[in-house]
Design a protein around this motif. Structure first.
Motif, PDB file in Angstrom:
ATOM      1  N   THR A  51       0.799  -1.228   0.000  1.00  0.00           N
ATOM      2  CA  THR A  51       0.000   0.000   0.000  1.00  0.00           C
ATOM      3  C   THR A  51       0.834   1.281   0.000  1.00  0.00           C
ATOM      4  OG1 THR A  51      -0.167  -0.092   2.421  1.00  0.00           O
ATOM      5  CG2 THR A  51      -1.955  -1.108   1.142  1.00  0.00           C
ATOM      6  N   PHE A  52       2.157   1.179   0.001  1.00  0.00           N
ATOM      7  CA  PHE A  52       3.046   2.348  -0.015  1.00  0.00           C
ATOM      8  C   PHE A  52       2.745   3.313   1.128  1.00  0.00           C
ATOM      9  CE2 PHE A  52       2.857   0.813  -4.389  1.00  0.00           C
ATOM     10  CZ  PHE A  52       4.195   0.727  -4.720  1.00  0.00           C
ATOM     11  N   PRO A  53       2.764   2.835   2.380  1.00  0.00           N
ATOM     12  CA  PRO A  53       2.605   3.766   3.502  1.00  0.00           C
ATOM     13  C   PRO A  53       3.803   4.700   3.569  1.00  0.00           C
ATOM     14  CG  PRO A  53       3.318   1.621   4.294  1.00  0.00           C
ATOM     15  CD  PRO A  53       3.024   1.455   2.829  1.00  0.00           C
ATOM     16  N   ASP A  54       3.653   5.815   4.253  1.00  0.00           N
ATOM     17  CA  ASP A  54       4.724   6.814   4.268  1.00  0.00           C
ATOM     18  C   ASP A  54       6.018   6.279   4.878  1.00  0.00           C
ATOM     19  OD1 ASP A  54       3.703   8.945   2.907  1.00  0.00           O
ATOM     20  OD2 ASP A  54       2.745   9.839   4.653  1.00  0.00           O
ATOM     21  N   LEU A  55       5.913   5.563   6.019  1.00  0.00           N
ATOM     22  CA  LEU A  55       7.107   5.004   6.672  1.00  0.00           C
ATOM     23  C   LEU A  55       8.236   6.031   6.757  1.00  0.00           C
ATOM     24  CD1 LEU A  55       7.314   1.418   5.124  1.00  0.00           C
ATOM     25  CD2 LEU A  55       6.600   2.028   7.424  1.00  0.00           C
ATOM     26  N   ASN A  56       7.867   7.248   7.149  1.00  0.00           N
ATOM     27  CA  ASN A  56       8.839   8.334   7.264  1.00  0.00           C
ATOM     28  C   ASN A  56       9.573   8.592   5.947  1.00  0.00           C
ATOM     29  OD1 ASN A  56       8.353   8.755  10.044  1.00  0.00           O
ATOM     30  ND2 ASN A  56       9.581   6.955  10.502  1.00  0.00           N
ATOM     31  N   ARG A  57       8.924   8.228   4.848  1.00  0.00           N
ATOM     32  CA  ARG A  57       9.508   8.436   3.507  1.00  0.00           C
ATOM     33  C   ARG A  57      10.935   7.909   3.429  1.00  0.00           C
ATOM     34  NH1 ARG A  57       6.886  13.529   4.339  1.00  0.00           N
ATOM     35  NH2 ARG A  57       4.871  13.536   3.308  1.00  0.00           N
ATOM     36  N   LYS A  58      11.080   6.629   3.726  1.00  0.00           N
ATOM     37  CA  LYS A  58      12.395   6.001   3.740  1.00  0.00           C
ATOM     38  C   LYS A  58      12.999   5.859   2.347  1.00  0.00           C
ATOM     39  CE  LYS A  58      12.681   2.259   6.238  1.00  0.00           C
ATOM     40  NZ  LYS A  58      13.862   2.534   7.075  1.00  0.00           N
ATOM     41  N   LEU A  59      12.141   5.805   1.332  1.00  0.00           N
ATOM     42  CA  LEU A  59      12.621   5.605  -0.032  1.00  0.00           C
ATOM     43  C   LEU A  59      12.085   6.739  -0.902  1.00  0.00           C
ATOM     44  CD1 LEU A  59      14.095   3.612  -1.974  1.00  0.00           C
ATOM     45  CD2 LEU A  59      11.839   2.631  -2.438  1.00  0.00           C
ATOM     46  N   LEU A  60      12.977   7.599  -1.365  1.00  0.00           N
ATOM     47  CA  LEU A  60      12.594   8.737  -2.195  1.00  0.00           C
ATOM     48  C   LEU A  60      13.060   8.474  -3.624  1.00  0.00           C
ATOM     49  CD1 LEU A  60      13.707  11.616   0.215  1.00  0.00           C
ATOM     50  CD2 LEU A  60      11.454  10.564   0.035  1.00  0.00           C
ATOM     51  N   ILE A  61      12.130   8.509  -4.569  1.00  0.00           N
ATOM     52  CA  ILE A  61      12.460   8.254  -5.970  1.00  0.00           C
ATOM     53  C   ILE A  61      11.970   9.427  -6.813  1.00  0.00           C
ATOM     54  CG2 ILE A  61      12.116   6.727  -7.943  1.00  0.00           C
ATOM     55  CD1 ILE A  61      11.862   4.417  -6.074  1.00  0.00           C
ATOM     56  N   ARG A  62      12.863   9.986  -7.592  1.00  0.00           N
ATOM     57  CA  ARG A  62      12.537  11.150  -8.412  1.00  0.00           C
ATOM     58  C   ARG A  62      12.984  10.902  -9.843  1.00  0.00           C
ATOM     59  NH1 ARG A  62      15.154  16.106  -9.859  1.00  0.00           N
ATOM     60  NH2 ARG A  62      17.083  15.382  -8.879  1.00  0.00           N
ATOM     61  N   LEU A  63      12.097  11.159 -10.791  1.00  0.00           N
ATOM     62  CA  LEU A  63      12.448  11.025 -12.203  1.00  0.00           C
ATOM     63  C   LEU A  63      13.295  12.217 -12.617  1.00  0.00           C
ATOM     64  CD1 LEU A  63      11.972   9.307 -14.784  1.00  0.00           C
ATOM     65  CD2 LEU A  63      10.081  10.863 -15.320  1.00  0.00           C
ATOM     66  N   VAL A  64      14.538  11.949 -13.005  1.00  0.00           N
ATOM     67  CA  VAL A  64      15.458  13.005 -13.403  1.00  0.00           C
ATOM     68  C   VAL A  64      15.246  13.370 -14.870  1.00  0.00           C
ATOM     69  CG1 VAL A  64      17.899  13.640 -13.647  1.00  0.00           C
ATOM     70  CG2 VAL A  64      17.143  12.250 -11.701  1.00  0.00           C
ATOM     71  N   ARG A  65      15.151  12.361 -15.693  1.00  0.00           N
ATOM     72  CA  ARG A  65      14.878  12.517 -17.120  1.00  0.00           C
ATOM     73  C   ARG A  65      14.361  11.165 -17.600  1.00  0.00           C
ATOM     74  NH1 ARG A  65      20.394  12.682 -16.374  1.00  0.00           N
ATOM     75  NH2 ARG A  65      21.602  10.953 -17.277  1.00  0.00           N
ATOM     76  N   PRO A  66      13.794  11.077 -18.790  1.00  0.00           N
ATOM     77  CA  PRO A  66      13.266   9.785 -19.245  1.00  0.00           C
ATOM     78  C   PRO A  66      14.307   8.670 -19.139  1.00  0.00           C
ATOM     79  CG  PRO A  66      12.554  11.523 -20.721  1.00  0.00           C
ATOM     80  CD  PRO A  66      13.519  12.158 -19.759  1.00  0.00           C
TER      81      PRO A  66
END
Length: 267
Positions: A239-254
């Motif tokens: 369910t992707f709970p926040d969990l203190n946002r342990k894993l941050l993923i950001r799309l940099v470019r395609p």
């Protein structure tokens, strides 16, 4: 990519995970956690007298469809992707189920193979970009491609994994975290990372199956692993709970993502 409602779950088979299956599991997992009272259920006198005990009442598909103002048949068709939800409907679904931002991303990807617009970001799941930026450079961070192969990484990332630079130069993030024995033994909170990364992996496999033999092989390897394999079978319903946002993923470019590992327990 074709959308179907079945997949091969036979033991030992690396069958392709289908987006519609992942969508249905995501929705079911959130629906099970929803408060029935928010969907019109009221305690009767007998249930009130047993306060403090779980009633076992859960929000079913009929209740959820009614809350959306739709029929159960309409909802069942949308869950199977024939036809898919409209964007406004997805936002309604996400709001009703109180999804985190990452769960909303999963909802859009699995239904429309697209990303949600930032306008879908509500106060309840907003990310403090300034706070994230302040701590970012000191946190283990890497760049990966669509197959999770490492492209670049910072020093904290190398220190966290304690793997030689020669190994890192040809490493895959998922293999390093999910399969390496040293990682499993060293990280006190490895189980939490385990669940999150498996959910990221199975979604990527479903999205990029046709064009990525590397992800197909990684999918088969993880399924066959005695530790990660059983948990991987449950990953579609994460369910992707926040969990203190342990894993941050950001799309940099395609084709390139930035992954930051935020430890809440010192390793």
């Amino acid at each position: 990519m074709p959308t179907v409602t079945e997949r091969d779950d036979s033991a030992g088979e690396p069958g392709q995970p289908q987006l519609s299956y992942l969508l249905r599991e995501l929705l079911t997992a959130h629906r099970v956690l929803a408060d029935p009272k928010e969907f019109g259920w009221r305690e009767n006198k007998r249930q009130s007298e047993t306060a403090g005990r779980k009633s076992g009442k859960r929000v079913n598909e009929k209740h959820f469809a009614a809350k959306m103002g739709k029929s159960p048949a309409w909802y069942a068709r949308r869950m199977s992707g024939r036809p898919p939800f409209a964007t406004a409907e997805l936002q309604q679904v996400a709001d009703l189920l109180r999804m985190t931002w990452r769960a909303r991303v999963a909802l859009y990807r699995r239904s429309l193979q697209a990303e949600p617009h930032p306008s879908c970001l509500t106060d309840a799941n907003a990310i403090d970009a300034s706070e994230w930026a302040r701590g970012h450079l000191s946190r283990p961070t890497c760049l990966v491609d669509t197959n999770f192969a490492l492209l670049e990484y910072n020093e904290p990332f190398a220190n966290l994994l304690r793997v030689g630079k020669r190994r890192l130069s040809r490493a895959n993030l998922m293999e390093l975290v999910l399969l390496e024995e040293v990682t499993r033994e060293r990280w006190p909170d490895w189980e939490a990372w385990h669940e999150m990364l498996l959910a990221e992996l199975i979604e990527a496999v479903a999205l990029h199956w046709e064009e990525s033999p590397e992800l197909q092989q990684l999918h088969a390897t993880i399924r066959a692993d005695p530790i990660s394999g059983p948990a991987y079978q449950k990953a579609p319903g994460y369910t992707f709970p926040d969990l203190n946002r342990k894993l941050l993923i950001r799309l940099v470019r395609p084709g390139v993502q930035e992954v930051t590992l935020v430890h809440t327990v010192d390793c």
